[in-house]
Scaffold this active site. Sequence first.
Site, mmCIF file in Angstrom:
data_model
loop_
_atom_site.group_PDB
_atom_site.id
_atom_site.type_symbol
_atom_site.label_atom_id
_atom_site.label_comp_id
_atom_site.label_asym_id
_atom_site.label_seq_id
_atom_site.Cartn_x
_atom_site.Cartn_y
_atom_site.Cartn_z
ATOM 1 N N ASN A 137 0.454 -1.830 0.179
ATOM 2 C CA ASN A 137 0.274 0.261 -0.224
ATOM 3 C C ASN A 137 0.972 1.358 0.388
ATOM 4 O OD1 ASN A 137 0.449 -0.686 2.587
ATOM 5 N ND2 ASN A 137 -1.554 0.187 3.302
ATOM 6 N N GLU A 231 2.683 -5.847 12.210
ATOM 7 C CA GLU A 231 1.960 -5.224 11.873
ATOM 8 C C GLU A 231 1.190 -5.015 11.035
ATOM 9 O OE1 GLU A 231 2.297 -2.798 14.242
ATOM 10 O OE2 GLU A 231 3.965 -2.894 15.003
ATOM 11 N N CYS A 265 -3.733 0.619 6.040
ATOM 12 C CA CYS A 265 -3.881 0.068 7.775
ATOM 13 C C CYS A 265 -4.790 0.785 8.507
ATOM 14 C CB CYS A 265 -2.888 -0.483 7.613
ATOM 15 S SG CYS A 265 -1.275 0.734 8.529
HETATM 16 P P1 NAD Z 1 0.265 -10.153 2.824
HETATM 17 O O1 NAD Z 1 -0.405 -10.060 3.987
HETATM 18 O O2 NAD Z 1 -0.641 -10.791 1.598
HETATM 19 O O3 NAD Z 1 1.492 -9.379 2.347
HETATM 20 C C1 NAD Z 1 2.336 -8.621 2.497
HETATM 21 C C2 NAD Z 1 3.942 -9.220 2.535
HETATM 22 O O4 NAD Z 1 4.193 -10.492 3.063
HETATM 23 C C3 NAD Z 1 4.267 -9.196 0.879
HETATM 24 O O5 NAD Z 1 5.227 -9.123 1.079
HETATM 25 C C4 NAD Z 1 4.420 -11.114 0.537
HETATM 26 O O6 NAD Z 1 4.910 -11.198 -0.789
HETATM 27 C C5 NAD Z 1 4.549 -11.203 2.051
HETATM 28 N N1 NAD Z 1 4.611 -13.311 2.325
HETATM 29 C C6 NAD Z 1 3.426 -13.794 1.971
HETATM 30 N N2 NAD Z 1 2.966 -14.798 2.742
HETATM 31 C C7 NAD Z 1 4.358 -14.873 3.335
HETATM 32 C C8 NAD Z 1 5.038 -15.832 3.663
HETATM 33 N N3 NAD Z 1 4.273 -17.164 4.096
HETATM 34 N N4 NAD Z 1 6.203 -15.741 4.430
HETATM 35 C C9 NAD Z 1 6.569 -14.510 4.285
HETATM 36 N N5 NAD Z 1 6.229 -13.332 3.719
HETATM 37 C C10 NAD Z 1 5.062 -14.137 3.669
HETATM 38 O O7 NAD Z 1 -1.221 -8.448 2.378
HETATM 39 P P2 NAD Z 1 -0.855 -7.207 1.602
HETATM 40 O O8 NAD Z 1 -1.823 -7.859 0.834
HETATM 41 O O9 NAD Z 1 -0.068 -6.980 1.091
HETATM 42 O O10 NAD Z 1 -1.419 -6.123 2.205
HETATM 43 C C11 NAD Z 1 -2.510 -5.860 3.080
HETATM 44 C C12 NAD Z 1 -2.647 -5.681 4.582
HETATM 45 O O11 NAD Z 1 -1.493 -4.927 5.034
HETATM 46 C C13 NAD Z 1 -3.951 -5.172 5.176
HETATM 47 O O12 NAD Z 1 -4.355 -6.396 5.764
HETATM 48 C C14 NAD Z 1 -3.441 -4.046 5.566
HETATM 49 O O13 NAD Z 1 -3.906 -3.700 7.143
HETATM 50 C C15 NAD Z 1 -1.908 -4.665 6.161
HETATM 51 N N6 NAD Z 1 -1.224 -3.495 6.770
HETATM 52 C C16 NAD Z 1 -0.665 -3.214 8.338
HETATM 53 C C17 NAD Z 1 -0.303 -2.190 8.521
HETATM 54 C C18 NAD Z 1 0.287 -2.100 10.071
HETATM 55 O O14 NAD Z 1 1.282 -0.944 10.020
HETATM 56 N N7 NAD Z 1 -0.164 -2.529 10.641
HETATM 57 C C19 NAD Z 1 0.438 -1.028 7.132
HETATM 58 C C20 NAD Z 1 0.394 -1.251 5.785
HETATM 59 C C21 NAD Z 1 -0.719 -2.664 5.446
#
Ligand code: NAD
Length: 508
Positions: A137, A231, A265
């Site tokens: 994002n 996070e 988020c």
């Molecule tokens: P996601 O969990 O699908 O992916 C996040 C990252 O994890 C990507 O780089 C992905 O390639 C990696 N990943 C996927 N599977 C993995 C595994 N098994 N092991 C290690 N890495 C793996 O999330 P997304 O769709 O990219 O992002 C959206 C989400 O992020 C939303 O839920 C949002 O709320 C959250 N978010 C949270 C914050 C915060 O600070 N709390 C900030 C931004 C986004």
Amino acid sequence: MAELDVRNPATGEVVGHVPVTTADEVARAVDQLRAHQPAWEALGADGRKEWLLKLQDWLIDNTEELAAVLQSETAKPRVDALIDPAFAIDLLGYYARRAAKFLTDEHPSPHSPLARAKKLTVTYRPYPVVGVITPWNFPLAMPAIDIFPALAAGAAVILKPSEVTPLSAVELARGWAEIGAPPVFTVVTGAGETGAAVVEHADYVQFTGSTGTGRKIGTICAEKLKPYSLELGGKDPAIVLADADLDRAAHGIAYGGMFNAGQVCISVERVYVEAPVYDEFVEKLTAAVAALRQGADGRESKNDVGALANEAQLRIVERHVDEAVAAGARVTTGGKRTGVGTFFAPTVLVDVDHSMACVAEETFGPTLPVMKVADEAEAIALANDSRYGLSASVWTGDKARGERVARQLNAGAVNINDVFANLFNFAMPMGGWGESGVGARWGGAAGVRKYCRAQAITAPALPTMAKELIWFPYDMNKLVFALAAMRAAGARGRRRFDLPRVWRLKGN
Ligand code: NAD
């Protein structure tokens, strides 16, 4: 070598390619970082500051280009694309300049006068290699948010950005190389398997992303006894009380729900409004949201709201809206995908309730479901009725009331009469409660110390003797003397000086 296409979501056009880093390559990259990290740590916080400020210069000098790359892989409005580097620059300056102070040895006061025989020192020693895994994002700000404090702490960093938006992270690595900084920062690209390899090999895992992926990573780290911080997702509530400035609340909540097309988020994802002002607020919010301009910007700023990151994200938003409408919700503005690309019109929904996915699940899109509540107590109860607890906002004309409500909300941050304000205050912790996370980022000194192991060092503060009082051989007289001194220092009332009671322990 396998490659990933990176696409502009507004047009579908392929805007770049990145390699898929294999697990073996990740292992080798971590080995290299591990070899270079001791020299980075040895530079000290002041030495590292010089490199971090050079990177800050580079980010400032290359902002235009960074924003263009970021726009190409996200289709963000021009203003949003410029916020990413601005945020990274601000954060970098803070941790580059403050890390020395935050990492200075501490000499805590001993807990008791008896412990004054020792000089106490706490040092902060970085984890050698921190693995940072980020979502799509904010392709530059999300990595920056955690990489910079970790580098400032003296750790080496391996970053695995989202496979959806890896180009900005690759630019960041280019900047690190161009300033000639030590090779303690590497970017690896790919999807979940590459991320899993980072989890496998790094010494500390800092993950930002969905709750589902975070749970998997937490499970693996627990098995390996590896420290981690998560996070995760959110479903942030906004509470509008009857005494609020309704114009500010409507504009603030429209921004909080629609910034970055709701893909934040800490987006406002549900709104509770006290009954006396419900109709007026819905009217104002609908007008504010309907006035938003949506589309793809070029170099000029024309739009407020851009596209969703991809089709998968758009389908979630569509499902949440369609299911709500089928169950009786009403759309006051928006409600549909628009044009070509992954655009979904900024949407306000009313007549919704907690049985609907649009209120109960993270949408991560441009929707604002609004509910009427009888009073403050009902608003608090409904706001807390969620598995998430990332942040929240309260809108009121009475600051004391705002604080009183804030302290009853189960959320890692609460902004009164504002949205996102906590995100721009690095001196405070940013972390989720409940299923929104484990641990927190920032919080002043805590932001760098989280990437360190605290080490306790004791040294004699007084001249030493051949033996300490309690060393072998055991001697009840010496023990009784020590106990009497401990009680005098630590007990209360007459027990402090009750020598006969201590004496009896000798069997007398
Ligand atoms: P996601 O969990 O699908 O992916 C996040 C990252 O994890 C990507 O780089 C992905 O390639 C990696 N990943 C996927 N599977 C993995 C595994 N098994 N092991 C290690 N890495 C793996 O999330 P997304 O769709 O990219 O992002 C959206 C989400 O992020 C939303 O839920 C949002 O709320 C959250 N978010 C949270 C914050 C915060 O600070 N709390 C900030 C931004 C986004």
